[in-house]
Enzyme design. Structure first.
Site, short mmCIF file in Angstrom:
data_model
loop_
_atom_site.label_atom_id
_atom_site.label_comp_id
_atom_site.label_asym_id
_atom_site.label_seq_id
_atom_site.Cartn_x
_atom_site.Cartn_y
_atom_site.Cartn_z
CG HIS A 131 5.81 0.32 -3.19
ND1 HIS A 131 5.86 -0.87 -2.50
CD2 HIS A 131 7.09 0.77 -3.24
CE1 HIS A 131 7.11 -1.13 -2.16
NE2 HIS A 131 7.88 -0.15 -2.59
CD GLN A 135 9.32 11.82 5.95
OE1 GLN A 135 9.54 12.30 4.83
NE2 GLN A 135 10.11 12.06 6.99
CD GLU A 184 -3.08 0.11 -0.19
OE1 GLU A 184 -3.13 1.36 -0.22
OE2 GLU A 184 -3.62 -0.60 -1.04
#
Ligand code: PAF
Length: 284
Positions: free
Chosen positions: A37, A149, A35
């Site tokens: 990516h 992140q 998820e």
């Protein structure tokens, strides 16, 4: 969706899109999509006309004792998932296309690569990342490139390359996507057996504990780190590092007066996991 293998094919497709006035978004990946990516692809799809996803398990960023040979690979599954997200081009080159015989260039970012993952994994790691990402930028020439992140230090390294080399690309760092129990999604989570999987949720719980200390009005690094450390110790986590660092320079900080990152890396079962959280600065 087209699956392209060569730099020449990608260049031709990007040139044709640009001739139509289209913008180009790039999502660099090593595959084994989850998820996290897919969220990058969705953001790229929403913001760019031509969406290119690169799928390349980059050998130069792995150390001799790391998991290059066992890194999860399933191109057919990845291609199907990317297609559902409306990706236009999946660029899946062979290693020789990216590193032909005689390849001799290395991009090294000083300073921020020498701590945390750079110190644990070795200088080759971020050199490999910086070099392959710079090549991908040269091949795809994206307007925007999307990174997770979760790899906070990687994002800072890529931003520094872009700034120092005057590359004409905007870097978007997208939020960490988590499992229901808080574990940050990672391609390496497949290495976790049931016991390790349960243990792994302590990483996110340690971050929550740190955030709770800050929310209670204490911004000193020692209290924040200690709260996180207790959670990891209670879960018997084998911590590689748990550090509070300035969110831009990655210098150690004693208190969260400016935005800071709490970064953790740990060995859990057969996996090496990393996680991080931005702590908003509170002047004391
Ligand atoms: O984050 C990753 O998957 C890789 O480090 C990247 C950015 C695709 C470079 O190989």
């Amino acid at each position: 969706m087209k699956i392209l293998r060569t730099i020449a094919e990608v260049r031709a497709a990007v040139r044709a899109a640009r001739a139509e006035g289209e913008t180009v978004g790039l999502v660099p990946t090593m595959g084994a999509f989850h998820e996290g990516h897919l969220s990058l692809m969705r953001q790229a799809r929403a913001e760019s006309d031509l969406v290119v996803v690169s799928l390349f398990v980059n050998p130069t960023q792995f150390g001799a004792n790391e998991d290059l040979s066992t890194y999860p690979r399933d191109e057919a599954r990845d291609a199907a998932l990317a297609e559902v997200e409306g990706v236009d081009i999946l660029f899946a080159p062979a290693a020789a296309e990216i590193y032909p015989d005689g390849f001799a260039t290395n991009i090294h970012v000083a300073g921020i690569t020498e701590v945390l993952d750079g110190a644990i994994r070795g200088a080759h790691h971020f050199d490999g990342v910086a070099t392959v990402v710079t090549k991908l930028f040269g091949i795809v020439t994206p307007d925007v490139a999307y990174f997770g992140q979760k790899d906070a230090q990687q994002v800072l390294v890529v931003r520094r390359v872009v700034r120092d080399l005057d590359l004409d690309v905007r870097i978007e760092a997208c939020p960490i996507v988590r499992e229901p129990d808080g574990l940050a999604m990672s391609s390496r989570n497949v290495y976790l057996d049931a016991d390790a999987r349960a243990q792994a949720s302590a990483l996110n719980r340690s971050i929550d504990a740190a955030e709770a200390v800050l929310a209670s009005g204490q911004n000193d690094g020692e209290s924040i780190r200690a709260a996180a450390d207790r959670v990891l110790a209670d879960a018997s986590i084998d911590v590689e590092y748990l550090e509070l660092r300035d969110a831009e320079t990655l210098q150690p900080v004693d208190a969260v007066e400016r935005d800071a990152l709490l970064l953790v890396a740990a060995r859990v079962g057969a996996a090496r996991l990393i996680d991080n959280h931005l702590l908003r600065g509170v002047a004391s």
